[in-house]
Design a protein around this motif. Structure first.
Motif, PDB file in Angstrom:
ATOM      1  N   ASP A  37      36.648  33.949  41.235  1.00  0.00           N
ATOM      2  CA  ASP A  37      35.553  34.188  40.297  1.00  0.00           C
ATOM      3  C   ASP A  37      35.498  35.654  39.872  1.00  0.00           C
ATOM      4  OD1 ASP A  37      34.850  31.500  40.426  1.00  0.00           O
ATOM      5  OD2 ASP A  37      33.208  31.823  41.848  1.00  0.00           O
ATOM      6  N   ALA A  38      35.745  36.561  40.815  1.00  0.00           N
ATOM      7  CA  ALA A  38      35.758  37.993  40.494  1.00  0.00           C
ATOM      8  C   ALA A  38      36.916  38.328  39.556  1.00  0.00           C
ATOM      9  CB  ALA A  38      35.852  38.823  41.774  1.00  0.00           C
ATOM     10  N   ALA A  39      38.095  37.736  39.804  1.00  0.00           N
ATOM     11  CA  ALA A  39      39.253  37.987  38.941  1.00  0.00           C
ATOM     12  C   ALA A  39      38.991  37.492  37.526  1.00  0.00           C
ATOM     13  CB  ALA A  39      40.495  37.312  39.518  1.00  0.00           C
ATOM     14  N   GLU A  40      38.333  36.353  37.405  1.00  0.00           N
ATOM     15  CA  GLU A  40      38.013  35.786  36.094  1.00  0.00           C
ATOM     16  C   GLU A  40      37.116  36.734  35.283  1.00  0.00           C
ATOM     17  OE1 GLU A  40      38.497  32.609  34.325  1.00  0.00           O
ATOM     18  OE2 GLU A  40      40.285  32.696  35.562  1.00  0.00           O
ATOM     19  N   LYS A  41      36.304  37.525  35.971  1.00  0.00           N
ATOM     20  CA  LYS A  41      35.417  38.474  35.288  1.00  0.00           C
ATOM     21  C   LYS A  41      36.155  39.739  34.866  1.00  0.00           C
ATOM     22  CE  LYS A  41      31.368  36.752  37.673  1.00  0.00           C
ATOM     23  NZ  LYS A  41      30.449  36.927  38.776  1.00  0.00           N
ATOM     24  N   LEU A  42      37.290  40.017  35.526  1.00  0.00           N
ATOM     25  CA  LEU A  42      38.043  41.238  35.225  1.00  0.00           C
ATOM     26  C   LEU A  42      39.048  41.065  34.097  1.00  0.00           C
ATOM     27  CD1 LEU A  42      38.839  42.554  38.820  1.00  0.00           C
ATOM     28  CD2 LEU A  42      37.197  43.512  37.185  1.00  0.00           C
ATOM     29  N   ALA A  43      39.652  39.888  34.010  1.00  0.00           N
ATOM     30  CA  ALA A  43      40.743  39.705  33.044  1.00  0.00           C
ATOM     31  C   ALA A  43      40.993  38.223  32.800  1.00  0.00           C
ATOM     32  CB  ALA A  43      42.021  40.349  33.591  1.00  0.00           C
ATOM     33  N   LYS A  44      41.731  37.960  31.746  1.00  0.00           N
ATOM     34  CA  LYS A  44      42.193  36.604  31.465  1.00  0.00           C
ATOM     35  C   LYS A  44      43.532  36.422  32.185  1.00  0.00           C
ATOM     36  CE  LYS A  44      38.858  35.344  28.862  1.00  0.00           C
ATOM     37  NZ  LYS A  44      37.812  34.669  29.610  1.00  0.00           N
ATOM     38  N   PRO A  45      43.776  35.250  32.759  1.00  0.00           N
ATOM     39  CA  PRO A  45      45.015  35.074  33.517  1.00  0.00           C
ATOM     40  C   PRO A  45      46.236  34.869  32.635  1.00  0.00           C
ATOM     41  CG  PRO A  45      43.789  33.022  33.491  1.00  0.00           C
ATOM     42  CD  PRO A  45      42.919  34.069  32.819  1.00  0.00           C
ATOM     43  N   ASP A  46      47.358  35.342  33.136  1.00  0.00           N
ATOM     44  CA  ASP A  46      48.659  35.004  32.569  1.00  0.00           C
ATOM     45  C   ASP A  46      49.078  33.739  33.310  1.00  0.00           C
ATOM     46  OD1 ASP A  46      51.361  34.645  32.065  1.00  0.00           O
ATOM     47  OD2 ASP A  46      51.926  36.699  32.558  1.00  0.00           O
ATOM     48  N   THR A  47      49.271  32.660  32.603  1.00  0.00           N
ATOM     49  CA  THR A  47      49.633  31.387  33.224  1.00  0.00           C
ATOM     50  C   THR A  47      51.094  31.022  32.964  1.00  0.00           C
ATOM     51  OG1 THR A  47      48.793  30.199  31.299  1.00  0.00           O
ATOM     52  CG2 THR A  47      47.263  30.506  33.134  1.00  0.00           C
ATOM     53  N   SER A  48      51.901  31.966  32.558  1.00  0.00           N
ATOM     54  CA  SER A  48      53.290  31.689  32.209  1.00  0.00           C
ATOM     55  C   SER A  48      54.141  31.278  33.421  1.00  0.00           C
ATOM     56  CB  SER A  48      53.923  32.873  31.493  1.00  0.00           C
ATOM     57  OG  SER A  48      53.968  34.000  32.338  1.00  0.00           O
ATOM     58  N   LEU A  49      53.668  31.547  34.637  1.00  0.00           N
ATOM     59  CA  LEU A  49      54.429  31.141  35.817  1.00  0.00           C
ATOM     60  C   LEU A  49      54.234  29.661  36.142  1.00  0.00           C
ATOM     61  CD1 LEU A  49      53.949  34.184  38.216  1.00  0.00           C
ATOM     62  CD2 LEU A  49      55.961  33.570  36.894  1.00  0.00           C
TER      63      LEU A  49
END
Length: 174
Positions: free
Chosen positions: A45-57
């Motif tokens: 949840d904290a990561a979601e507030k910091l940035a949008k994820p790269d899902t290319s992996l």
């Protein structure tokens, strides 16, 4: 239950802004606190507030942090959530150095070819949050899929997944 509540409280306190918030991701990668679904969700949840994820992996979400974090001479600016693990992508091919620093041993498996160099150490029994369900380990892995980076993570592996991987490795004569 008390251990999970304490872990959530520690993660929540660490996520109160700035460098402290980012450092919680590195601490989680070295299993401080040991992996639980609750602590992982708080960090997610904290990561979601910091940035949008790269899902290319495909099998992982990678979040770019606004600043470098690290400790013990290792640096990163990327947090990884993959299945039942949370980690960071350390800059450089550092699996051996991470293994030395965190007392990790060479893995027997290449994880179906996904890992070119891997090291792991199971946490002691008193730090295993769900010993009946599986084991939590600190891992460091290099892969051709992540050139110039090393995954350092806290990983939960269920007993069923471990048994399946070991059966596969035996069938291949490893």
């Amino acid at each position: 239950m008390l251990r999970t509540s304490l872990a959530i409280a520690l993660v929540s306190a660490a996520l109160q802004g700035g460098q402290a918030s980012a450092q919680a991701f590195y601490d989680a990668a070295i299993c401080k606190p040991p992996y639980t679904m609750s602590s992982a969700m708080a960090l997610y949840d904290a990561a979601e507030k910091l940035a949008k994820p790269d899902t290319s992996l495909l099998t992982a979400n990678v979040y770019k942090l606004p600043q470098d974090i690290g400790q013990d001479g290792f640096k990163t600016d990327e947090v990884v959530f993959a299945g039942t693990s949370i980690g960071v992508l350390v800059q450089g091919a550092q699996a051996e150095a991470l293994a030395k620093r965190y007392q990790l041993e060479r893995e027997r498996s290449t994880l179906l070819g996904a890992s070119t160099k891997g090291y792991a150490r199971e946490l002691p029994a008193d730090q295993q949050p769900q010993p009946e369900g599986g084991t939590v380990s600190i891992i460091a892995r290099e892969s051709a899929a992540l050139p110039g980076k090393t995954l350092l993570a806290c990983e939960f592996v269920s007993k069923a997944d471990r048994a399946a991987l070991e059966a596969y490795e035996r069938s291949k004569g490893r």
